[in-house]
Each structure stands twice: as structure tokens, then as C-alpha cells.
Design a protein around this motif. Structure first.
Motif, PDB file in Angstrom:
ATOM      1  N   ARG A  69     -14.905 -33.216 -19.104  1.00  0.00           N
ATOM      2  CA  ARG A  69     -16.129 -33.206 -18.293  1.00  0.00           C
ATOM      3  C   ARG A  69     -16.391 -31.816 -17.718  1.00  0.00           C
ATOM      4  O   ARG A  69     -17.533 -31.349 -17.711  1.00  0.00           O
ATOM      5  N   ARG A  70     -15.336 -31.186 -17.215  1.00  0.00           N
ATOM      6  CA  ARG A  70     -15.509 -29.816 -16.686  1.00  0.00           C
ATOM      7  C   ARG A  70     -15.960 -28.861 -17.781  1.00  0.00           C
ATOM      8  O   ARG A  70     -16.834 -28.019 -17.569  1.00  0.00           O
ATOM      9  N   SER A  90     -12.276 -47.353 -16.921  1.00  0.00           N
ATOM     10  CA  SER A  90     -13.364 -46.446 -16.536  1.00  0.00           C
ATOM     11  C   SER A  90     -12.881 -45.332 -15.632  1.00  0.00           C
ATOM     12  O   SER A  90     -13.666 -44.608 -15.052  1.00  0.00           O
ATOM     13  N   GLY A  91     -11.575 -45.221 -15.474  1.00  0.00           N
ATOM     14  CA  GLY A  91     -11.076 -44.035 -14.771  1.00  0.00           C
ATOM     15  C   GLY A  91     -10.354 -44.337 -13.488  1.00  0.00           C
ATOM     16  O   GLY A  91      -9.801 -43.441 -12.874  1.00  0.00           O
ATOM     17  N   THR A  92     -10.310 -45.614 -12.985  1.00  0.00           N
ATOM     18  CA  THR A  92      -9.624 -45.901 -11.756  1.00  0.00           C
ATOM     19  C   THR A  92      -8.130 -45.968 -12.014  1.00  0.00           C
ATOM     20  O   THR A  92      -7.687 -46.636 -12.943  1.00  0.00           O
ATOM     21  N   ARG A 108     -13.924 -39.833 -20.310  1.00  0.00           N
ATOM     22  CA  ARG A 108     -12.839 -40.183 -19.403  1.00  0.00           C
ATOM     23  C   ARG A 108     -12.089 -38.970 -18.886  1.00  0.00           C
ATOM     24  O   ARG A 108     -11.655 -38.945 -17.745  1.00  0.00           O
ATOM     25  N   SER A 109     -11.912 -37.974 -19.735  1.00  0.00           N
ATOM     26  CA  SER A 109     -11.057 -36.840 -19.371  1.00  0.00           C
ATOM     27  C   SER A 109     -11.761 -35.899 -18.398  1.00  0.00           C
ATOM     28  O   SER A 109     -12.840 -35.371 -18.715  1.00  0.00           O
ATOM     29  N   PRO A 110     -11.173 -35.658 -17.223  1.00  0.00           N
ATOM     30  CA  PRO A 110     -11.773 -34.692 -16.291  1.00  0.00           C
ATOM     31  C   PRO A 110     -11.886 -33.297 -16.892  1.00  0.00           C
ATOM     32  O   PRO A 110     -12.853 -32.586 -16.632  1.00  0.00           O
ATOM     33  N   ALA A 111     -10.906 -32.915 -17.697  1.00  0.00           N
ATOM     34  CA  ALA A 111     -10.946 -31.585 -18.319  1.00  0.00           C
ATOM     35  C   ALA A 111     -12.131 -31.467 -19.272  1.00  0.00           C
ATOM     36  O   ALA A 111     -12.812 -30.434 -19.319  1.00  0.00           O
ATOM     37  N   LEU A 138     -21.567 -37.076 -19.270  1.00  0.00           N
ATOM     38  CA  LEU A 138     -20.545 -36.960 -18.224  1.00  0.00           C
ATOM     39  C   LEU A 138     -19.988 -38.320 -17.806  1.00  0.00           C
ATOM     40  O   LEU A 138     -18.779 -38.484 -17.655  1.00  0.00           O
TER      41      LEU A 138
END
Length: 234
Positions: free
Chosen positions: A156-157, A224-226, A151-154, A147
Motif C-alpha cells: 500500500r505504501r 481483512s487485516g485485523t 493486504r500488505s502495508p508495504a 488501497l
């Protein structure tokens, strides 16, 4: 001294499963009222079929452990590639959690000496469920460690959903097929949560990778996602 919020959360995360596991174990050993409820629930749920058999196989060592090994290998490679000083520590924690499953489950099976359901040949040593604990720790550790490196929130979900489906599918298959009583499965969930909490703690406390030469801190934060206006294609 006042207890910090993360420490309180950790106490709850570990304390509740430990208390529930102790309660269930006491009921199994003492043949308490929960055991009667458990047996009636099992009688209503058991319906051996091929689908339940396939689901229960998701908890086999031959199926779950290779998934974990692949995830641990990727985490180790990613840590080394990004310059993490202790890149080997999270994979080691994940491997140790998996090793602890049989080390904890086998003595408990011998001590509790619980008989199996009517759907399996007469035998004892069914509590707690080794297949469930294997699934929880193998799939759960893989998801936890991956997790923070996706990088991708999709994605990770999707990973969280996949992990939940695999664990719940294994649990349902074991009860439906009659390989385990429901309480055997719930107890292994509790054990699994405690072991996964340890893996999560090690992963969170592992120092992040060093900033490569020539790359600014702001650029690293963006990667890293910011959110950053300088973000480009990955």
C-alpha cells in the motif's frame, strides 16, 4: 445540529481546493499579480529536453487511462468475487471521474483563453492543464480504489509513492518542457482532488462483501487485516 468530524474534514478537503481553483482562475482571467509571478517562475523552470518530454507523456490519455482501466477491472472482479452487492459502484465512480476531466477542462480552456509559454507555438487554451488533470484522476483513482483491497502495508505504501511520483513527474515535465505554466498545473491538482474525493466517498459507502457460508465473522475480520492468532498464509 453539530457537524460531525468526517463532514468537517470533507468540507475542508473539498472547500480548500475549490477556493484555490477559484482564486487562480480569477487571476488568470483578470491577468492579476499571480500571473506575473507565474510567468517569472516558468521562465526560471523551462528547459525543454527529452526527459521532460517523457515525463509530460505520463499525462497522455493513451498512457494514463489504460492504467486506470486495468485498476477498475481488478476492483470490479474483486468486488464480485468477495460478494459485494454493489461491486460495480466504485469502478463506475472511477470511470465517471475520468469522463468528467475533459467535460470540465475543455470549457474552462475555451473560456479562459490563456496563451501558452514562449516554449510552444503561439496558441491559446492552456488553462487548466488537461494532461495534469488526467494524471491526477487516472493514477489517483487507481491508487484510491486499490488501497482498500491490498493486504500488505508495504504494498500500500509503495502504491501511494508510485502514484505521487507519476503525478508529480507529469506535472514537472509539463512545466519543464514549457507545455504549461505552473498555475495551469496547480489548478488541475485542485480539480483532481475534488474528483478523487467523490470517488473516495462512493468507495467508502459501498457495502462490504457478504461473509461466505461456513466462514465466521472473526475469520473474515482477520482476512481483512485485523490481527488474529488464526491468521495463516494468504
Amino acid at each position: 445540529m453539530p457537524v460531525s468530524a468526517p463532514l468537517r474534514a470533507l468540507s475542508v478537503l473539498v472547500g480548500l481546493p475549490v477556493l484555490l481553483f477559484a482564486l487562480i482562475t480569477w487571476q488568470v482571467v483578470a491577468d492579476g499579480p499571480l500571473v506575473g509571478v507565474d510567468e517569472r517562475l516558468s521562465g526560471a523552470l523551462v528547459h525543454p529536453d527529452r526527459f521532460a518530454e517523457l515525463l509530460s507523456d505520463l499525462g497522455n490519455v493513451q498512457v494514463a487511462v489504460p492504467v486506470l482501466v486495468v485498476a477498475l477491472a481488478y476492483v470490479a472482479w474483486h468486488g464480485r468475487a468477495t460478494g459485494v452487492d454493489l461491486w460495480w459502484l466504485p469502478p463506475l465512480a472511477g470511470a465517471l471521474a475520468m469522463v468528467l476531466v475533459p467535460a470540465l477542462v475543455a470549457p474552462l480552456k475555451e473560456w479562459t483563453d490563456r496563451p501558452g509559454t514562449p516554449a510552444v507555438p503561439p496558441a491559446t487554451g492552456y488553462y487548466p492543464s488537461g494532461h495534469t488533470a488526467t494524471a491526477v484522476v487516472a493514477y489517483g483513482t487507481a491508487a484510491l480504489l486499490l488501497l482498500g483491497r491490498l493486504r500488505s502495508p508495504a504494498v500500500r505504501r509503495a502504491l501511494v509513492v508510485l502514484c505521487a511520483v507519476l503525478v508529480l513527474g507529469t506535472s514537472y515535465g509539463l512545466v519543464r518542457r514549457g507545455y504549461h505554466w505552473p498555475l495551469d498545473v496547480v489548478a488541475s491538482w485542485c480539480l483532481g482532488v475534488v474528483l478523487l474525493t467523490g470517488v473516495r466517498l462512493v468507495d467508502r459507502r459501498t457495502p462490504p462483501g457478504r461473509t461466505p457460508r461456513g466462514v465466521s465473522r472473526s475469520t473474515r475480520r482477520s482476512s481483512s487485516g485485523t490481527p488474529s492468532s488464526s491468521n495463516g498464509p494468504s
